[in-house]
Design a protein around this motif. Structure first.
Motif, PDB file in Angstrom:
ATOM      1  N   ASP A 161       0.795  -1.236   0.000  1.00 47.11           N
ATOM      2  CA  ASP A 161       0.000   0.000   0.000  1.00 47.11           C
ATOM      3  C   ASP A 161       0.828   1.286   0.000  1.00 47.11           C
ATOM      4  O   ASP A 161       0.525   2.229   0.743  1.00 47.11           O
ATOM      5  CB  ASP A 161      -0.982   0.015   1.183  1.00 47.11           C
ATOM      6  CG  ASP A 161      -1.903  -1.193   1.181  1.00 47.11           C
ATOM      7  OD1 ASP A 161      -2.390  -1.547   0.095  1.00 47.11           O
ATOM      8  OD2 ASP A 161      -2.105  -1.788   2.252  1.00 47.11           O
ATOM      9  N   VAL A 162       1.853   1.339  -0.852  1.00 42.51           N
ATOM     10  CA  VAL A 162       2.678   2.552  -0.926  1.00 42.51           C
ATOM     11  C   VAL A 162       2.592   3.228  -2.305  1.00 42.51           C
ATOM     12  O   VAL A 162       3.416   4.074  -2.627  1.00 42.51           O
ATOM     13  CB  VAL A 162       4.160   2.277  -0.569  1.00 42.51           C
ATOM     14  CG1 VAL A 162       4.307   1.902   0.889  1.00 42.51           C
ATOM     15  CG2 VAL A 162       4.764   1.231  -1.480  1.00 42.51           C
ATOM     16  N   ARG A 177       4.167   7.640  -5.891  1.00 39.82           N
ATOM     17  CA  ARG A 177       3.871   8.756  -6.806  1.00 39.82           C
ATOM     18  C   ARG A 177       4.439  10.073  -6.285  1.00 39.82           C
ATOM     19  O   ARG A 177       4.970  10.872  -7.038  1.00 39.82           O
ATOM     20  CB  ARG A 177       2.361   8.884  -7.014  1.00 39.82           C
ATOM     21  CG  ARG A 177       1.823   7.958  -8.048  1.00 39.82           C
ATOM     22  CD  ARG A 177       0.370   8.298  -8.400  1.00 39.82           C
ATOM     23  NE  ARG A 177      -0.368   7.058  -8.488  1.00 39.82           N
ATOM     24  CZ  ARG A 177      -1.266   6.624  -7.608  1.00 39.82           C
ATOM     25  NH1 ARG A 177      -1.623   7.367  -6.593  1.00 39.82           N
ATOM     26  NH2 ARG A 177      -1.856   5.471  -7.779  1.00 39.82           N
ATOM     27  N   THR A 178       4.317  10.290  -4.981  1.00 37.75           N
ATOM     28  CA  THR A 178       4.811  11.515  -4.362  1.00 37.75           C
ATOM     29  C   THR A 178       6.315  11.687  -4.562  1.00 37.75           C
ATOM     30  O   THR A 178       6.792  12.794  -4.783  1.00 37.75           O
ATOM     31  CB  THR A 178       4.489  11.516  -2.850  1.00 37.75           C
ATOM     32  OG1 THR A 178       3.069  11.472  -2.692  1.00 37.75           O
ATOM     33  CG2 THR A 178       5.047  12.735  -2.150  1.00 37.75           C
ATOM     34  N   ILE A 194       2.553  -1.961  -9.512  1.00 38.00           N
ATOM     35  CA  ILE A 194       3.966  -1.859  -9.169  1.00 38.00           C
ATOM     36  C   ILE A 194       4.186  -2.396  -7.752  1.00 38.00           C
ATOM     37  O   ILE A 194       3.486  -2.017  -6.820  1.00 38.00           O
ATOM     38  CB  ILE A 194       4.459  -0.406  -9.277  1.00 38.00           C
ATOM     39  CG1 ILE A 194       4.370   0.063 -10.727  1.00 38.00           C
ATOM     40  CG2 ILE A 194       5.895  -0.274  -8.754  1.00 38.00           C
ATOM     41  CD1 ILE A 194       4.685   1.532 -10.938  1.00 38.00           C
ATOM     42  N   VAL A 195       5.189  -3.282  -7.627  1.00 40.17           N
ATOM     43  CA  VAL A 195       5.491  -3.896  -6.331  1.00 40.17           C
ATOM     44  C   VAL A 195       6.952  -3.725  -5.922  1.00 40.17           C
ATOM     45  O   VAL A 195       7.371  -4.232  -4.887  1.00 40.17           O
ATOM     46  CB  VAL A 195       5.119  -5.394  -6.327  1.00 40.17           C
ATOM     47  CG1 VAL A 195       3.617  -5.583  -6.480  1.00 40.17           C
ATOM     48  CG2 VAL A 195       5.886  -6.141  -7.403  1.00 40.17           C
ATOM     49  N   GLY A 255      10.896   5.304   2.770  1.00 38.71           N
ATOM     50  CA  GLY A 255      10.356   4.075   3.351  1.00 38.71           C
ATOM     51  C   GLY A 255       9.470   3.287   2.416  1.00 38.71           C
ATOM     52  O   GLY A 255       8.650   2.484   2.864  1.00 38.71           O
ATOM     53  N   ILE A 256       9.612   3.491   1.123  1.00 37.79           N
ATOM     54  CA  ILE A 256       8.807   2.759   0.142  1.00 37.79           C
ATOM     55  C   ILE A 256       9.285   1.312   0.028  1.00 37.79           C
ATOM     56  O   ILE A 256       8.484   0.380   0.014  1.00 37.79           O
ATOM     57  CB  ILE A 256       8.849   3.476  -1.220  1.00 37.79           C
ATOM     58  CG1 ILE A 256       8.130   4.817  -1.093  1.00 37.79           C
ATOM     59  CG2 ILE A 256       8.250   2.615  -2.330  1.00 37.79           C
ATOM     60  CD1 ILE A 256       8.354   5.769  -2.241  1.00 37.79           C
ATOM     61  N   TRP A 257      10.597   1.130  -0.035  1.00 38.37           N
ATOM     62  CA  TRP A 257      11.140  -0.218  -0.193  1.00 38.37           C
ATOM     63  C   TRP A 257      11.191  -0.951   1.139  1.00 38.37           C
ATOM     64  O   TRP A 257      11.775  -0.489   2.102  1.00 38.37           O
ATOM     65  CB  TRP A 257      12.534  -0.163  -0.792  1.00 38.37           C
ATOM     66  CG  TRP A 257      12.574   0.306  -2.212  1.00 38.37           C
ATOM     67  CD1 TRP A 257      11.607   0.155  -3.168  1.00 38.37           C
ATOM     68  CD2 TRP A 257      13.634   1.005  -2.854  1.00 38.37           C
ATOM     69  NE1 TRP A 257      12.008   0.709  -4.356  1.00 38.37           N
ATOM     70  CE2 TRP A 257      13.252   1.239  -4.189  1.00 38.37           C
ATOM     71  CE3 TRP A 257      14.875   1.458  -2.433  1.00 38.37           C
ATOM     72  CZ2 TRP A 257      14.063   1.892  -5.103  1.00 38.37           C
ATOM     73  CZ3 TRP A 257      15.688   2.114  -3.336  1.00 38.37           C
ATOM     74  CH2 TRP A 257      15.287   2.319  -4.666  1.00 38.37           C
TER      75      TRP A 257
END
Length: 93
Positions: free
Chosen positions: A12-13, A18-19, A48-49, A76-78
């Motif tokens: 759920d990121v 996008r940001t 996208i994962v 903190g996306i990854w």
């Protein structure tokens, strides 16, 4: 030497991705590393994962330092970042 970077996102990121996409892309475009190929990892439906990169670099530590300072990682996306040396044994260049 080829270096593979394989990153999987937290769940759920998508909005967070996008940001930070413009900053992530700008960093890649000004990279001192030679990027052989890069792009998002996706599910069959296109969701996208994660991210995949293949660099041609002199050492793995230079790549590691560059990747860990990526805006996606800092945001903190990854969830996971796997960085490995890669030895090409087949395929066309």
């Amino acid at each position: 030497m080829h270096i593979v970077v394989y990153c999987l996102d937290h769940p759920d990121v998508i909005a967070l991705r996008r940001t930070h996409f413009a900053a992530h892309k700008a960093r890649l475009e000004t990279s001192p590393l030679h990027t052989v190929i890069a792009g998002p990892l996706t599910e069959p439906d296109g969701t996208i994962v994660g991210s995949f990169f293949l660099y041609d670099a002199h050492d793995i530590e230079t790549v590691r330092a560059f990747v860990l300072e990526d805006p996606f990682n800092i945001a903190g996306i990854w969830k996971t970042v796997d960085i490995r040396c890669f030895e090409k044994r087949a395929g066309r260049c």
